[in-house]
Write an enzyme that holds these catalytic residues in place. Structure first.
Site, short mmCIF file in Angstrom:
data_model
loop_
_atom_site.label_atom_id
_atom_site.label_comp_id
_atom_site.label_asym_id
_atom_site.label_seq_id
_atom_site.Cartn_x
_atom_site.Cartn_y
_atom_site.Cartn_z
CG ASP A 225 1.14 -4.31 -3.58
OD1 ASP A 225 0.08 -4.91 -3.56
OD2 ASP A 225 1.41 -3.51 -2.69
CG HIS B 54 -1.02 -4.46 -0.26
ND1 HIS B 54 -0.97 -3.26 -0.93
CD2 HIS B 54 -2.08 -4.13 0.66
CE1 HIS B 54 -1.82 -2.22 -0.48
NE2 HIS B 54 -2.40 -2.76 0.51
#
Length: 332
Positions: free
Chosen positions: A203, A233
């Protein structure tokens, strides 16, 4: 909706076309608006099971709601995709420039819509010239010495609203104090419904996976963690060969819906098991009362003392076996 769910989308006040009806913005972990929205949906669909999904920073409000409401929450289960579990750490951790400027531009654009209305109440000028998310958040919700001297923190709020907001009617004294009342997991021990968190090690926006509060998922049976190596993400795309023209699928959404179905089926099974368990017990007690009653006519009395039913031994048996029963806590 194709999976049989009715969808309700929640937006913060003043965002995504939602009007700003009062002279205040929503703090990162303020669940008051979400609480009102969930209560309204529950009033319209009292017999329906309610589930909630958050993506990214939206987990700040969802997790705060579950913690503050505890067992009084109307939700059956929740899922958080790429959640911000540690809010202060997220604001203080540098993110790639392109993501930082994109997130900051989005927030400034929302604030600029009400720039003139909020300038006399919040430090709007400092927020619009900020160069980081931390500075933007701090300028709006933390009381600087200069701004405190110019304006009262309650200006623009009705007395009844200020009383309802409590400490949130006043700006936080400092950055640490702000997160003392807005950290998403500040009331994690009070969460009384299962929560699924889907995170990825790659992420680019959240802090490193090494900062995840793994102890929470190991010690609290209501928090479940799915940690993948890839997913980005809120990405978690699913490759589907031969179907390029169709809408791109995200397996995190499929997982969340399947998870909700499993939780609903599990709780329904438990309710049926409890009902089947109680029926023989009540039937046995009724038969016992009939055998003990003499078969002679009796005069009806105005006041009759009824024998109390035997108490359930379910909780004591579970305690002796040391197993965990999925029961809501009633600490709130």
């Amino acid at each position: 909706m194709r999976q049989g769910f009715y969808v309700v989308v929640f937006h913060h006040r003043g965002t995504a076309g939602s009007p700003l009806c009062s002279a205040r913005l929503t703090e990162f972990g303020d669940p008051s608006d979400l609480e009102e929205a969930v209560a309204y949906v529950h009033s319209r669909r009292p017999s329906s099971a309610l589930f909630a999904v958050s993506e990214g920073s939206g987990s700040g409000v969802l997790l705060s709601y579950l913690g503050e409401c505890g067992s009084s929450s109307h939700l059956t289960a929740a899922a958080a995709i790429s959640p911000v579990l540690l809010g202060q750490l997220w604001f203080e951790t540098p993110m790639p420039t392109i993501y930082r400027w994109g997130a900051l531009f989005h927030r400034k654009q929302q604030l600029s819509r009400y720039e003139n209305s909020l300038r006399g109440i919040l430090d709007v000028d400092r927020a619009l010239t900020s160069s980081s998310l931390k500075e933007f958040e701090e300028s709006l919700f933390c009381a600087s010495a200069q701004h405190q001297q110019q304006q009262s923190p309650l200006k623009g709020l009705a007395p009844s609203l200020a009383w309802t907001l409590g400490e949130r009617a006043h700006p936080a004294k400092d950055w640490e104090g702000y997160w003392g009342r807005n950290e998403p997991l500040r009331d994690a021990d009070e969460v009384a419904v299962p929560v699924l968190c889907v995170c990825s090690r790659d992420d680019p926006i959240l802090p490193p996976a090494s900062t995840l509060p793994l102890s929470l998922f190991l010690s609290n049976p209501y928090f479940l963690l799915v940690l993948t190596d890839r997913g980005g993400h809120c990405g978690f795309t699913q490759a589907d060969e031969g179907r390029e023209e169709e809408e791109e699928k995200r397996w995190s959404h499929i997982l969340a819906l399947e998870y909700f179905r499993v939780v609903a089926d599990f709780l329904k099974y438990e309710e049926n098991e409890e009902t089947c368990w109680r029926r023989p017990l009540e039937g046995g007690q009724s038969a016992q009362r009939r055998t003990e009653t003499p078969a002679v006519p009796r005069r009806r009395r105005t006041n009759v003392m009824r024998r109390t039913k035997a108490q359930s031994t379910e909780h004591s048996d579970d305690a002796e076996r040391g197993t965990f029963t999925w029961k809501r806590s009633y600490t709130r």
